[in-house]
Design an enzyme around this catalytic site. Structure first.
Site, PDB file in Angstrom:
ATOM      1  N   CYS A 110       0.768  -1.260   0.151  1.00 31.05           N
ATOM      2  CA  CYS A 110       0.019   0.039  -0.130  1.00 31.05           C
ATOM      3  C   CYS A 110       0.854   1.373  -0.102  1.00 31.05           C
ATOM      4  CB  CYS A 110      -0.873  -0.028   1.179  1.00 31.05           C
ATOM      5  SG  CYS A 110      -2.179  -1.478   1.198  1.00 31.05           S
ATOM      6  N   HIS A 245      -3.026   6.647   3.077  1.00 28.31           N
ATOM      7  CA  HIS A 245      -3.517   5.569   2.669  1.00 28.31           C
ATOM      8  C   HIS A 245      -4.985   5.270   3.240  1.00 28.31           C
ATOM      9  CE1 HIS A 245      -3.893   1.396   1.586  1.00 28.31           C
ATOM     10  NE2 HIS A 245      -3.797   0.912   2.430  1.00 28.31           N
ATOM     11  N   ASN A 275     -10.392  -0.238   0.617  1.00 25.82           N
ATOM     12  CA  ASN A 275      -8.891  -0.164   0.508  1.00 25.82           C
ATOM     13  C   ASN A 275      -8.617  -0.601  -0.971  1.00 25.82           C
ATOM     14  OD1 ASN A 275      -6.138  -0.513   0.868  1.00 25.82           O
ATOM     15  ND2 ASN A 275      -6.233  -1.430   2.709  1.00 25.82           N
TER      16      ASN A 275
HETATM   17  N1  ACO Z   1     -18.648  -8.391   9.805  1.00 24.51           N
HETATM   18  C1  ACO Z   1     -18.933  -8.702  11.315  1.00 24.51           C
HETATM   19  N2  ACO Z   1     -18.047  -9.249  12.348  1.00 24.51           N
HETATM   20  C2  ACO Z   1     -16.726  -9.048  11.953  1.00 24.51           C
HETATM   21  C3  ACO Z   1     -16.586  -8.994  10.558  1.00 24.51           C
HETATM   22  C4  ACO Z   1     -17.155  -8.487   9.776  1.00 24.51           C
HETATM   23  N3  ACO Z   1     -16.876  -8.080   8.416  1.00 24.51           N
HETATM   24  N4  ACO Z   1     -15.044  -9.039  10.463  1.00 24.51           N
HETATM   25  C5  ACO Z   1     -14.704  -9.385  11.819  1.00 24.51           C
HETATM   26  N5  ACO Z   1     -15.938  -9.426  12.576  1.00 24.51           N
HETATM   27  C6  ACO Z   1     -15.805  -9.852  13.981  1.00 24.51           C
HETATM   28  C7  ACO Z   1     -14.631 -10.952  14.629  1.00 24.51           C
HETATM   29  O1  ACO Z   1     -14.984 -12.211  14.211  1.00 24.51           O
HETATM   30  C8  ACO Z   1     -15.010 -10.627  15.718  1.00 24.51           C
HETATM   31  O2  ACO Z   1     -15.877 -11.631  16.454  1.00 24.51           O
HETATM   32  P1  ACO Z   1     -15.540 -12.109  17.903  1.00 24.51           P
HETATM   33  O3  ACO Z   1     -15.551 -11.023  18.854  1.00 24.51           O
HETATM   34  O4  ACO Z   1     -16.756 -12.920  18.023  1.00 24.51           O
HETATM   35  O5  ACO Z   1     -14.331 -12.949  17.625  1.00 24.51           O
HETATM   36  C9  ACO Z   1     -15.218  -9.181  16.048  1.00 24.51           C
HETATM   37  O6  ACO Z   1     -15.740  -8.855  14.802  1.00 24.51           O
HETATM   38  C10 ACO Z   1     -14.131  -8.229  16.444  1.00 24.51           C
HETATM   39  O7  ACO Z   1     -13.045  -8.286  15.543  1.00 24.51           O
HETATM   40  P2  ACO Z   1     -11.828  -7.477  15.518  1.00 24.51           P
HETATM   41  O8  ACO Z   1     -10.657  -8.004  14.686  1.00 24.51           O
HETATM   42  O9  ACO Z   1     -11.456  -7.260  17.048  1.00 24.51           O
HETATM   43  O10 ACO Z   1     -12.456  -6.294  14.927  1.00 24.51           O
HETATM   44  P3  ACO Z   1     -11.571  -4.775  14.688  1.00 24.51           P
HETATM   45  O11 ACO Z   1     -12.518  -3.786  15.394  1.00 24.51           O
HETATM   46  O12 ACO Z   1     -10.192  -4.827  15.151  1.00 24.51           O
HETATM   47  O13 ACO Z   1     -11.828  -4.435  13.153  1.00 24.51           O
HETATM   48  C11 ACO Z   1     -10.519  -4.692  11.173  1.00 24.51           C
HETATM   49  C12 ACO Z   1     -11.208  -5.273  12.390  1.00 24.51           C
HETATM   50  C13 ACO Z   1     -11.596  -3.786  10.518  1.00 24.51           C
HETATM   51  C14 ACO Z   1      -9.718  -5.526  10.044  1.00 24.51           C
HETATM   52  C15 ACO Z   1      -9.175  -3.643  11.476  1.00 24.51           C
HETATM   53  O14 ACO Z   1      -8.606  -4.290  12.399  1.00 24.51           O
HETATM   54  C16 ACO Z   1      -8.624  -3.017  10.699  1.00 24.51           C
HETATM   55  O15 ACO Z   1      -8.991  -2.176   9.961  1.00 24.51           O
HETATM   56  N6  ACO Z   1      -7.318  -3.134  10.914  1.00 24.51           N
HETATM   57  C17 ACO Z   1      -6.188  -2.551   9.664  1.00 24.51           C
HETATM   58  C18 ACO Z   1      -6.495  -3.391   8.380  1.00 24.51           C
HETATM   59  C19 ACO Z   1      -5.727  -2.809   7.189  1.00 24.51           C
HETATM   60  O16 ACO Z   1      -5.283  -1.829   7.234  1.00 24.51           O
HETATM   61  N7  ACO Z   1      -5.496  -3.639   6.284  1.00 24.51           N
HETATM   62  C20 ACO Z   1      -4.879  -3.504   5.117  1.00 24.51           C
HETATM   63  C21 ACO Z   1      -3.571  -3.105   5.019  1.00 24.51           C
HETATM   64  S1  ACO Z   1      -3.127  -2.275   3.628  1.00 24.51           S
HETATM   65  C22 ACO Z   1      -1.942  -3.588   2.693  1.00 24.51           C
HETATM   66  O17 ACO Z   1      -0.760  -3.730   2.916  1.00 24.51           O
HETATM   67  C23 ACO Z   1      -2.804  -4.473   1.920  1.00 24.51           C
END
Ligand code: ACO
Length: 337
Positions: A110, A245, A275
Site C-alpha cells: 500500500c 492510505h 482499500n
Molecule cells: N462483519 C461482522 N463481524 C466481523 C467482521 C465482519 N466483516 N469481521 C470481523 N468480525 C468480527 C470478528 O470475528 C470478531 O468477532 P468475535 O469478537 O466474536 O471474535 C469481532 O468482529 C471483532 O473483530 P476485530 O478483529 O477485533 O475487529 P476490529 O475492530 O479490530 O476491526 C479490522 C477489524 C476492520 C480488520 C481492523 O482491525 C482494521 O481495519 N485493521 C487494519 C486493516 C488494514 O489496514 N489492512 C490493510 C492493510 S493494507 C495492505 O498492505 C494490503
C-alpha cells in the site's frame, strides 16, 4: 533537477458492491462494516481487466497534463495484484497507450505509490527524464478469501495515475522504510504445477492480523507526518493537505487526534472505494486536484503503509504549474518549461 505533478487520473470498475450486497453471502452487516471501517461501498472488477483500469487512469492523467504518450521517458507502475507476472503491468499500459519508453513495476504494497514516486525522482535527479508516468493499479478482489469476512469486506479494485514533469521543486522530504514481518500481512505467491514440487501448495489469498496493521497504520501516519514537518521546519498544523492510505476510517481518526490536525485537511475516499492498496494515495490526490482545493504554495503530505511492513511518506509543495493549482491558467503550453 526536481519534478512537479502535471496531471492525475483515476479509473474505477463500474460494478459497485455495497455492504448489504456482501451480507447476502457473508455473516456481516452494513452496521458492522460502516462502524468498524467507514467503508460503505467498493468498486469490483467484473469484465474489466487491470490493464483496462490502469490504461484509463493513465490516459486521463496524460490528457490532464497535456502530455502525449510519445513524450514519456519512463513508466513505473505500483502494483501487488497485476494482470501479468511478466511482462510488467507498466509495460502492458505502455503498449496500450503507445509509449516506447522503459517500463517496470514496483511492489511495496500500500506504500507503493510513494516508492514509485521516489524511483521517478531519481530519474529526474540524474537528468534522465522530462516526463514520467506513475500508475498505481490494484485488483485485490482476486486476492481475497471470500469466506473470510475480516478481510474481504475491506478491499476494492481501481487504478490511479500521475504524470510528472521536470522543473519543479520535487520532494521537500521523502522517507521509505521497511520493517520485515511476513506474519502480519501476506499473500503467498503462485504454487505452479511443477512435477518436482513436493511442498504443500498454499492458497494465493490474503491473510492479515488486522489489529497489528491498525496499530502500525496509526503509528506510521503520526511518526511520518512529524518527520516530514520537522524536515521542512514547519509543524504538522502548517501542512495544508494530507493524503493518507485509506485502510480504515478509524485509523485516520486516531492519527488526526494524535497529531492535533484539522480533520477537514485529510482527504477521505474510502467510504466509496474501500482499500485499493497502493491506488488509494494517487486516487485521493486526484480528488484534491479535481475539486480545486489545491493552491500554489500549499504543502501536501502523503503517507502510505501496509504489508512488509512498509511505509512511504513525502512532502511536496504545490507550485503554480502543478496540477490543479488554483492560480494556474491551464493549457498545455503553460506546462512546458
Ligand atoms: N462483519 C461482522 N463481524 C466481523 C467482521 C465482519 N466483516 N469481521 C470481523 N468480525 C468480527 C470478528 O470475528 C470478531 O468477532 P468475535 O469478537 O466474536 O471474535 C469481532 O468482529 C471483532 O473483530 P476485530 O478483529 O477485533 O475487529 P476490529 O475492530 O479490530 O476491526 C479490522 C477489524 C476492520 C480488520 C481492523 O482491525 C482494521 O481495519 N485493521 C487494519 C486493516 C488494514 O489496514 N489492512 C490493510 C492493510 S493494507 C495492505 O498492505 C494490503
Amino acid at each position: 533537477m526536481g519534478f512537479r505533478i502535471l496531471g492525475t487520473g483515476t479509473a474505477l470498475p463500474e460494478r459497485v458492491v455495497t455492504n448489504d450486497d456482501l451480507s447476502e453471502f457473508l455473516d456481516t452487516s452494513d452496521e458492522w462494516i460502516s462502524q468498524r471501517t467507514g467503508i460503505k461501498t467498493r468498486h469490483v472488477c467484473t469484465t474489466d481487466s487491470l490493464d483496462d483500469l490502469a490504461t484509463r487512469a493513465a490516459e486521463e492523467a496524460l490528457s490532464y497534463a497535456g502530455v502525449d504518450a510519445s513524450e514519456l521517458d519512463l513508466i513505473v507502475c505500483s502494483t501487488t495484484s497485476p494482470d501479468h507476472i511478466v511482462p510488467a503491468q507498466a509495460t502492458a499500459v505502455g503498449e496500450r497507450i503507445g509509449a516506447a519508453c522503459p517500463s517496470f513495476d514496483v511492489a511495496a504494497a500500500c506504500a507503493g505509490f510513494i516508492f514509485a514516486l521516489d524511483v521517478a525522482d531519481g530519474w529526474f535527479a540524474r537528468g534522465r527524464a522530462r516526463r514520467v508516468l506513475v500508475v498505481a493499479a490494484e485488483r485485490y478482489t482476486r486476492l481475497m478469501d471470500w469466506h473470510d469476512r475480516s478481510t474481504c469486506v475491506l478491499f476494492g479494485d481501481g487504478a490511479s495515475a500521475a504524470v510528472l514533469g521536470d522543473g519543479g521543486e520535487g520532494f521537500i522530504s521523502v522517507h521509505l522504510s521497511t520493517k520485515p514481518d511476513l506474519e502480519v500481512l501476506e499473500v503467498p505467491g503462485l504454487s505452479g504445477s511443477s512435477p518436482f514440487n513436493v511442498s504443500e501448495p498454499r492458497p494465493c489469498t490474503l491473510s492479515m492480523h488486522g489489529g497489528e496493521v491498525f496499530k502500525y497504520g496509526v503509528t506510521s501516519i503520526v511518526q511520518e507526518v512529524r518527520k516530514l514537518a520537522a524536515d521542512a521546519g514547519i509543524t504538522p498544523q502548517d501542512i495544508d493537505h494530507f493524503v493518507f492510505h485509506q485502510a480504515n476510517g478509524r485509523i485516520l481518526d486516531s492519527a488526526i487526534t494524535r497529531l492535533g490536525i484539522d480533520g477537514d485537511r485529510v482527504v477521505r475516499t474510502l467510504a466509496d472505494t474501500g482499500n485499493i492498496s497502493s491506488a488509494c494515495i494517487p486516487l485521493a490526490l486526484d480528488k484534491l486536484v479535481r475539486t480545486g482545493e489545491l493552491a500554489a504554495g500549499e504543502y501536501v503530505a502523503m503517507v502510505g503503509f501496509g504489508a512488509g511492513l512498509t511505509t512511504g511518506s513525502c512532502l511536496l509543495q504545490w507550485d503554480e504549474k502543478s496540477a490543479g493549482a488554483a492560480t494556474l491558467a491551464k493549457t498545455p503550453s503553460d506546462l512546458s518549461d
